[in-house]
Design a protein around this motif. Sequence first.
Motif, short mmCIF file in Angstrom:
data_model
loop_
_atom_site.label_atom_id
_atom_site.label_comp_id
_atom_site.label_asym_id
_atom_site.label_seq_id
_atom_site.Cartn_x
_atom_site.Cartn_y
_atom_site.Cartn_z
N MET A 122 -91.65 88.31 -41.98
CA MET A 122 -92.06 88.14 -43.37
C MET A 122 -90.92 87.60 -44.24
N GLN A 123 -89.67 87.71 -43.76
CA GLN A 123 -88.53 87.24 -44.54
C GLN A 123 -87.99 85.90 -44.05
N MET A 124 -88.72 85.27 -43.15
CA MET A 124 -88.25 84.01 -42.59
C MET A 124 -88.52 82.84 -43.54
N ASN A 125 -87.75 82.78 -44.62
CA ASN A 125 -87.91 81.68 -45.56
C ASN A 125 -86.77 80.67 -45.49
N ASN A 126 -85.78 80.90 -44.63
CA ASN A 126 -84.75 79.89 -44.41
C ASN A 126 -84.08 80.11 -43.06
N GLY A 127 -83.38 79.08 -42.61
CA GLY A 127 -82.76 79.11 -41.28
C GLY A 127 -81.66 80.13 -41.15
N LEU A 128 -80.96 80.43 -42.25
CA LEU A 128 -79.85 81.37 -42.18
C LEU A 128 -80.32 82.76 -41.79
N LEU A 129 -81.45 83.19 -42.35
CA LEU A 129 -81.99 84.50 -42.00
C LEU A 129 -82.39 84.55 -40.52
N LEU A 130 -82.95 83.45 -40.04
CA LEU A 130 -83.34 83.40 -38.63
C LEU A 130 -82.12 83.50 -37.73
N ILE A 131 -81.07 82.75 -38.07
CA ILE A 131 -79.84 82.78 -37.28
C ILE A 131 -79.23 84.18 -37.30
N THR A 132 -79.17 84.78 -38.48
CA THR A 132 -78.58 86.12 -38.61
C THR A 132 -79.37 87.14 -37.81
N GLY A 133 -80.70 87.06 -37.88
CA GLY A 133 -81.54 88.00 -37.15
C GLY A 133 -81.39 87.87 -35.65
N ALA A 159 -73.31 90.80 -37.59
CA ALA A 159 -74.26 89.73 -37.88
C ALA A 159 -74.38 89.50 -39.38
N SER A 160 -74.41 90.58 -40.14
CA SER A 160 -74.49 90.44 -41.60
C SER A 160 -73.25 89.76 -42.16
N PHE A 161 -72.08 90.12 -41.60
CA PHE A 161 -70.84 89.51 -42.07
C PHE A 161 -70.79 88.02 -41.73
N VAL A 162 -71.26 87.66 -40.53
CA VAL A 162 -71.30 86.25 -40.15
C VAL A 162 -72.26 85.49 -41.06
N GLY A 163 -73.42 86.08 -41.36
CA GLY A 163 -74.37 85.44 -42.27
C GLY A 163 -73.77 85.23 -43.65
N TYR A 164 -73.01 86.23 -44.10
CA TYR A 164 -72.34 86.11 -45.41
C TYR A 164 -71.33 84.97 -45.41
N LEU A 165 -70.54 84.86 -44.34
CA LEU A 165 -69.53 83.80 -44.25
C LEU A 165 -70.18 82.41 -44.22
N ILE A 166 -71.29 82.30 -43.47
CA ILE A 166 -71.99 81.01 -43.41
C ILE A 166 -72.53 80.63 -44.79
N GLU A 167 -73.13 81.59 -45.47
CA GLU A 167 -73.69 81.32 -46.79
C GLU A 167 -72.59 80.95 -47.78
N ARG A 168 -71.47 81.63 -47.70
CA ARG A 168 -70.36 81.32 -48.61
C ARG A 168 -69.79 79.94 -48.33
N PHE A 169 -69.67 79.59 -47.04
CA PHE A 169 -69.15 78.27 -46.67
C PHE A 169 -70.09 77.17 -47.16
N ARG A 170 -71.40 77.39 -47.04
CA ARG A 170 -72.37 76.39 -47.51
C ARG A 170 -72.27 76.19 -49.01
#
Length: 251
Positions: free
Chosen positions: A179-190, A217-228
């Motif tokens: 239900m939260q799959m609205n972008n690729g970052l969430l999919l990658i993190t999950g 996984a949450s920390f990696v997702g945060y780093l990817i989002e910050r880099f973007r």
Amino acid sequence: MPVKKRTPWLEAFYAVIPLCLSYIPVGLACGMLLQKAGFNIFLTALLSMLVFSGGAQFLVVSMLSVHASFVSTILMVFFLELRYALLGSSLSQFFKKEKRSFIALFSQSMNDENYAVNYLKYSTDPEWNRKKALYVNWFSMASWTGSTILGTIFGSVIHVDTELVHFALTAMFIFMFMMQMNNGLLLITGLLSGGLAIIFMLMFKNTFGLILATLLASFVGYLIERFRKTSNTKNDGPNHYDLTGEEVHHE
């Protein structure tokens, strides 16, 4: 003749009754599983009121069924329920003038569903107030607690395969994830979290691996989002404005 206005509790009841009815089948199932995990009526009622979250209670049953430690269970519930910080922050605009004591009382009985009811009512009904909002929370909690208690009673006379605990919890979290799959970052993190969970569970032979996988996984997702965001800011460059104050975009 003028239309008689409903009392606050009655208006709140009419707003929340569909939610209360929807809790009954899920609450019965949760109560039956709690009974199989060793909970009596009193413990079921206490858990339902202190941890007013179906997802968290199913998680508690699952953790107990694999003999997870108390600390691991608490930490997993904590990370699962962190979303309430975001939900509460979006409701805070309606409680700016309220005392902290009321906010604490309201927060204790808030969950995903009654949050949605109250947010909708606050956004669309100018007469919606703190008393009605609190009634919504209490009515939904009463429905959930009563349903889990009945489920615990039924669980003592109806045979339920404990393997259903794992199936129900897995199905519920797959649904929540999708239900939260609205972008690729969430999919990658999950997917990263799931992969790390398998690796760490095999390494540590303990549910601590689930906690570590979630954090990494949450920390990696945060780093990817910050880099973007940093990259987008550099690529866009500074904004320039003409003498009229209109923004000028350079191709």
